[in-house]
Scaffold this active site. Structure first.
Site, PDB file in Angstrom:
ATOM      1  N   HIS A   1       0.880  -1.156  -0.200  1.00  0.00           N
ATOM      2  CA  HIS A   1      -0.040  -0.063  -0.133  1.00  0.00           C
ATOM      3  C   HIS A   1       0.860   1.248  -0.009  1.00  0.00           C
ATOM      4  O   HIS A   1       0.277   2.333   0.093  1.00  0.00           O
ATOM      5  CB  HIS A   1      -0.746  -0.184   1.389  1.00  0.00           C
ATOM      6  CG  HIS A   1      -1.879  -1.193   1.069  1.00  0.00           C
ATOM      7  ND1 HIS A   1      -1.860  -2.145   1.895  1.00  0.00           N
ATOM      8  CD2 HIS A   1      -3.022  -1.027   0.399  1.00  0.00           C
ATOM      9  CE1 HIS A   1      -3.146  -2.974   1.709  1.00  0.00           C
ATOM     10  NE2 HIS A   1      -4.035  -2.549   0.784  1.00  0.00           N
ATOM     11  N   ASN A   2       2.229   1.142  -0.051  1.00  0.00           N
ATOM     12  CA  ASN A   2       3.032   2.335   0.042  1.00  0.00           C
ATOM     13  C   ASN A   2       3.467   2.783  -1.328  1.00  0.00           C
ATOM     14  O   ASN A   2       3.718   2.177  -2.501  1.00  0.00           O
ATOM     15  CB  ASN A   2       4.513   1.681   0.382  1.00  0.00           C
ATOM     16  CG  ASN A   2       5.300   2.672   0.730  1.00  0.00           C
ATOM     17  OD1 ASN A   2       5.712   3.612  -0.293  1.00  0.00           O
ATOM     18  ND2 ASN A   2       6.189   2.607   1.688  1.00  0.00           N
ATOM     19  N   ALA A   3       2.900   3.943  -1.573  1.00  0.00           N
ATOM     20  CA  ALA A   3       2.798   4.680  -3.193  1.00  0.00           C
ATOM     21  C   ALA A   3       4.175   4.681  -3.600  1.00  0.00           C
ATOM     22  O   ALA A   3       4.611   4.681  -4.752  1.00  0.00           O
ATOM     23  CB  ALA A   3       1.860   5.718  -2.941  1.00  0.00           C
ATOM     24  N   HIS A   4       5.080   4.966  -2.450  1.00  0.00           N
ATOM     25  CA  HIS A   4       6.644   5.165  -2.696  1.00  0.00           C
ATOM     26  C   HIS A   4       7.104   3.934  -3.438  1.00  0.00           C
ATOM     27  O   HIS A   4       7.980   4.002  -4.688  1.00  0.00           O
ATOM     28  CB  HIS A   4       7.429   5.720  -1.843  1.00  0.00           C
ATOM     29  CG  HIS A   4       7.275   6.895  -1.046  1.00  0.00           C
ATOM     30  ND1 HIS A   4       7.385   7.967  -1.955  1.00  0.00           N
ATOM     31  CD2 HIS A   4       6.571   7.326  -0.126  1.00  0.00           C
ATOM     32  CE1 HIS A   4       7.138   9.175  -1.004  1.00  0.00           C
ATOM     33  NE2 HIS A   4       6.666   8.743  -0.124  1.00  0.00           N
TER      34      HIS A   4
ATOM     35  N   ASP B   1       9.978  -7.347   1.419  1.00  0.00           N
ATOM     36  CA  ASP B   1      10.083  -7.140   2.727  1.00  0.00           C
ATOM     37  C   ASP B   1      11.532  -6.728   2.917  1.00  0.00           C
ATOM     38  O   ASP B   1      12.445  -7.391   2.388  1.00  0.00           O
ATOM     39  CB  ASP B   1       9.908  -8.209   3.778  1.00  0.00           C
ATOM     40  CG  ASP B   1       9.502  -7.651   5.048  1.00  0.00           C
ATOM     41  OD1 ASP B   1       8.831  -6.611   5.204  1.00  0.00           O
ATOM     42  OD2 ASP B   1      10.225  -8.011   6.155  1.00  0.00           O
ATOM     43  N   SER B   2      11.814  -5.346   3.560  1.00  0.00           N
ATOM     44  CA  SER B   2      13.035  -4.864   3.560  1.00  0.00           C
ATOM     45  C   SER B   2      13.413  -4.038   4.916  1.00  0.00           C
ATOM     46  O   SER B   2      12.365  -3.731   5.327  1.00  0.00           O
ATOM     47  CB  SER B   2      13.229  -4.089   2.370  1.00  0.00           C
ATOM     48  OG  SER B   2      12.277  -2.850   2.264  1.00  0.00           O
TER      49      SER B   2
ATOM     50  N   GLY C   1      12.004   6.684   4.300  1.00  0.00           N
ATOM     51  CA  GLY C   1      12.421   5.602   5.330  1.00  0.00           C
ATOM     52  C   GLY C   1      13.870   6.110   5.855  1.00  0.00           C
ATOM     53  O   GLY C   1      13.997   7.354   6.239  1.00  0.00           O
TER      54      GLY C   1
ATOM     55  N   ASP D   1      16.703   6.184   4.207  1.00  0.00           N
ATOM     56  CA  ASP D   1      17.393   6.467   3.102  1.00  0.00           C
ATOM     57  C   ASP D   1      18.383   7.805   3.377  1.00  0.00           C
ATOM     58  O   ASP D   1      19.433   7.967   2.993  1.00  0.00           O
ATOM     59  CB  ASP D   1      16.688   6.874   1.658  1.00  0.00           C
ATOM     60  CG  ASP D   1      16.268   5.607   1.128  1.00  0.00           C
ATOM     61  OD1 ASP D   1      16.581   4.524   1.418  1.00  0.00           O
ATOM     62  OD2 ASP D   1      15.445   5.871   0.091  1.00  0.00           O
TER      63      ASP D   1
ATOM     64  N   LYS E   1      19.328   5.337  -8.046  1.00  0.00           N
ATOM     65  CA  LYS E   1      18.967   4.181  -7.189  1.00  0.00           C
ATOM     66  C   LYS E   1      18.428   3.173  -7.526  1.00  0.00           C
ATOM     67  O   LYS E   1      18.389   1.851  -7.021  1.00  0.00           O
ATOM     68  CB  LYS E   1      17.850   5.028  -6.031  1.00  0.00           C
ATOM     69  CG  LYS E   1      17.698   4.265  -5.034  1.00  0.00           C
ATOM     70  CD  LYS E   1      16.761   5.191  -4.137  1.00  0.00           C
ATOM     71  CE  LYS E   1      16.339   4.411  -2.705  1.00  0.00           C
ATOM     72  NZ  LYS E   1      15.180   5.016  -1.988  1.00  0.00           N
TER      73      LYS E   1
END
Length: 196
Positions: A8-11, A67-68, A151, A153, A173
């Site tokens: 659900h994370n748009a990024h 998953d990170s 996050g 970064d 990146k």
């Protein structure tokens, strides 16, 4: 053919589309709008597979999940799988970053080693699944720098670079990050299983 990204994370959706779509012609990458599963795995692999399975079951489509997290050497690999909720269940990225910086505030530069880990997983509605992993080594800065990431970064200095991950262009990146490497490794798996 369609494949769904189980986040659900748009990024992440934007980042993964930039990585996947050019290399998987004929496969449409969709965002996931279904229920979020409980990530109760003890490893990155377990959590990635939990998310991919849930999305595949909900949509009836092949699903990709990852998953990170960041793993800090002097913290024994923590935050690790708890990276997104390191400062509590609110999952506040700024609070997570600030807490981590405070926890290692008295650690010298040569002991601030860290790496990002990413596990990318593919799950099919029929139960078939695969997972691959990658690491991006570096060290932690003392203060956040840059706005091109999310996050942790802004406090991560990748090996071989003089700027933070949040100061790298999206183009760079998407070639060198842990997520880019994991999904690059997953692309041949997707092609093999889905014929993309």
């Amino acid at each position: 053919m369609q494949i769904v990204l189980a986040t659900h994370n748009a990024h992440k959706v934007d980042e993964l589309r930039r990585i996947l779509e050019p290399q998987l012609p004929g496969i449409e990458v969709l965002a996931y709008d279904g229920p979020e599963p409980i990530e109760d795995g003890a490893t990155f692999t377990e959590n990635a597979l939990i998310k991919a399975r849930a999305a595949a079951t909900h949509t009836g489509l092949p699903a990709i999940a990852d998953d990170s997290g960041i793993c800090v050497d002097v913290l024994g690999g923590s935050p690790g799988i708890f990276s997104a909720r390191w400062a509590g269940p609110a999952r506040d990225s700024e609070q997570n970053l600030r807490l981590l910086l405070w926890q290692i505030s008295d650690i010298a530069d040569d002991h601030r080693g860290a790496h990002f880990t990413c596990v990318a997983a593919l799950a099919l509605p029929d139960g078939a699944e695969r997972a691959v992993s990658a690491e991006w080594p570096g060290q932690l800065l003392h203060e956040p720098n840059g706005t091109n990431g999310f996050g942790y970064d802004p406090i991560f200095l990748p090996d071989g670079y003089a700027i933070s991950a949040a100061e790298l262009s999206a183009h760079v990146k998407n070639q060198v990050s842990h997520r880019a490497m994991a999904f690059e490794a997953l692309i041949p798996v997707v092609r093999e299983i889905l014929g993309g």
